[in-house]
Scaffold this active site. Structure first.
Site, short mmCIF file in Angstrom:
data_model
loop_
_atom_site.label_atom_id
_atom_site.label_comp_id
_atom_site.label_asym_id
_atom_site.label_seq_id
_atom_site.Cartn_x
_atom_site.Cartn_y
_atom_site.Cartn_z
N LYS A 66 19.26 -47.83 -26.56
CA LYS A 66 17.86 -48.21 -26.49
C LYS A 66 17.62 -49.27 -25.28
CE LYS A 66 17.87 -46.90 -31.40
NZ LYS A 66 17.06 -45.66 -31.58
N ASP A 79 27.32 -51.91 -34.91
CA ASP A 79 26.53 -50.75 -34.29
C ASP A 79 25.10 -51.45 -33.92
OD1 ASP A 79 25.23 -47.66 -34.80
OD2 ASP A 79 24.86 -48.88 -33.22
N TYR A 81 23.02 -45.23 -40.10
CA TYR A 81 23.23 -44.19 -38.90
C TYR A 81 23.77 -44.59 -37.91
CZ TYR A 81 21.54 -40.32 -36.03
OH TYR A 81 21.41 -39.17 -35.11
#
Ligand code: KE4
Length: 427
Positions: free
Chosen positions: A265, A237, A142
């Site tokens: 994050k 990623d 994702y």
């Protein structure tokens, strides 16, 4: 006193599903969500005063724990001088220099506001730099909700993708090719079938959105070699793995250098900040120095940058990762030993302080195997752990995160409650 139920009823009238991000709705565990009122260290508290040991950590950012005093002070001090100027600030340079010092493949970096923005921008840059249009992603990985990522493998697995969400145009989907994580031959086949058309391969170096699935030996190196051979960019990623599994990100842990890295994050320290970065020769193509446009009103927002910079400073201190990883690895190893001793039909994957308990026996090495998990049993486990005061991600296909604020006591309690919950639901 407010109640979770009443707040959820009210929320659903004015917010789709009552939540601002779908996974928070607890749908896959068939429960109503808790509304959190506060958090400190490794615990969170809901509006009814129930306290939980938290293993979600806001889906990864809270590696130094909730309401960390140093991070709060950095935010307070910065906010006292204003919150947003729409102009460059010195602290943005400090954060950029810190990221560059920590992440070996990053020579230049651009701040954005979310992981989605980072990955969308990274593939636009890759397409602009290579003048190619296809990207290769992996099923089960994702990368946020950008159109190019909400794609499932097309019927012709070697050709164009199909939209995996309403609203994604087929014209966009056809430029996304889907390979299988930990299967380098599936990537090779896509390259051979789309010669000279692949702008980039984007991969979570450790998959964290199909549950946690580490890269097989040689997989990341194989991607590096294929991208080099075909003149395509390799994009890691690291929104989830970045500054989580190693201060130098997963690329340092595994010794494989991507051309571009997306981050998020942890670098926001709990505030909205993310970034993409890489080699200077590539990043120079980003506006205003180059022809690849990307912009953002709140990009590099001083509060988010202050929180992120302080977080990176804390995790860079001598002993931080040794201590965090020692606690986390011991926890996960003890759990693995328990599963084996009791011969429970479960598999546990972890990399340092991110891990996942799959309700599937025999190991999980790719998406196909992860997808065989018994999600109903997971839902019962989730509910049992919640009743015992342990807050897990409300989905089998997410990661559990341990922070520096989790004490050995907290982890011993969680381990004990995990055993009790498993005994109860596997009876
Ligand atoms: P955001 O746009 O949610 O900041 O980041 C998207 C993203 C990109 N890349 C990776 C590897 C990610 O894990 C994410 C977001 N992760 C999810 C949790 N699996 C965020 C939780 C949510 O969607 O609410």
């Amino acid at each position: 006193m407010a109640s979770n139920k009443k707040l959820f009823q009210r929320a659903q009238k004015v917010i789709p599903g009552g939540v601002n991000s779908p996974v928070r709705a607890f749908k896959s565990v068939n429960l109503d969500p808790l509304f959190i009122s506060s958090a400190k260290g490794c615990t969170i508290q809901d509006v009814e005063g129930n306290t939980f040991i938290d293993f979600v950590g806001s889906w990864g950012p809270m590696i130094v724990g909730h309401a960390n005093e140093e991070v709060l002070e950095a935010i307070r001090e910065t906010a006292s001088r204003g919150t947003s100027f729409g102009a460059p600030t010195a602290i943005e340079i400090d954060l950029a220099e810190k990221i560059i010092a920590m992440v070996p493949s990053v020579e230049m970096v651009r701040m954005v506001n979310s992981g989605t923005e980072a990955t969308m921008s990274a593939i636009r840059l890759a397409r602009g730099f290579t003048q190619r249009e296809h990207i290769i992603k992996f099923e089960g990985c994702y990368h946020g909700h950008g159109d190019s990522f909400l794609i499932k493998a097309g019927s012709g697995a070697l050709t164009m993708g199909e939209p995996d969400s309403l609203g994604v145009p087929r014209s966009v989907a056809q430029n996304t090719l889907t390979a299988r994580f930990n299967d380098i031959s599936s990537v090779q086949a896509l390259f051979e079938h789309n010669v000279g058309q692949v702008a980039a391969v984007i991969v979570e170096p450790i998959a964290g959105n199909m549950g946690v699935v580490p890269p097989a030996d040689g997989f990341l190196k194989g991607l590096r070699d294929l991208c080099t051979q075909h003149g395509s960019l390799l994009i890691f990623d690291e929104v989830m793995t970045g500054f989580r599994v190693h201060p130098g990100c997963a690329q340092t842990l595994y010794g494989v250098m991507p051309d571009l890295t997306t981050m998020g994050k942890v670098i926001g320290g709990g505030l909205p900040a993310a970034a993409y970065g890489g080699k200077k020769e590539i990043m120079a193509h980003v506006a205003p120095t180059g022809q690849v446009y990307q912009a953002g009103t709140l990009s590099g927002n001083p509060l988010a940058v202050a929180a992120g910079l302080k977080t990176l400073e804390i995790i860079s201190r001598p002993g931080f990762f040794e201590s965090l990883n020692q606690k986390a690895v011991t926890f996960f190893e003890n759990a693995n030993t328990y599963l084996k001793e009791k011969q429970l039909p479960l598999s546990l994957n972890y990399v340092n302080s991110m891990g996942c308990l799959f309700f599937k026996q025999g190991g999980v090495k790719n998406f196909k195997e992860a997808f065989l998990s018994d999600t109903k049993r997971f839902a019962r486990y989730f509910e049992e752990m919640l009743l015992q005061g342990i807050y897990l991600a409300p989905s089998q296909f997410e990661a559990a995160f341990i922070s520096s604020a989790h004490t050995q006591d907290d982890l011993d309690i969680a381990f004990d409650k995990m055993k009790k919950a498993l005994e109860k639901i596997l009876r």
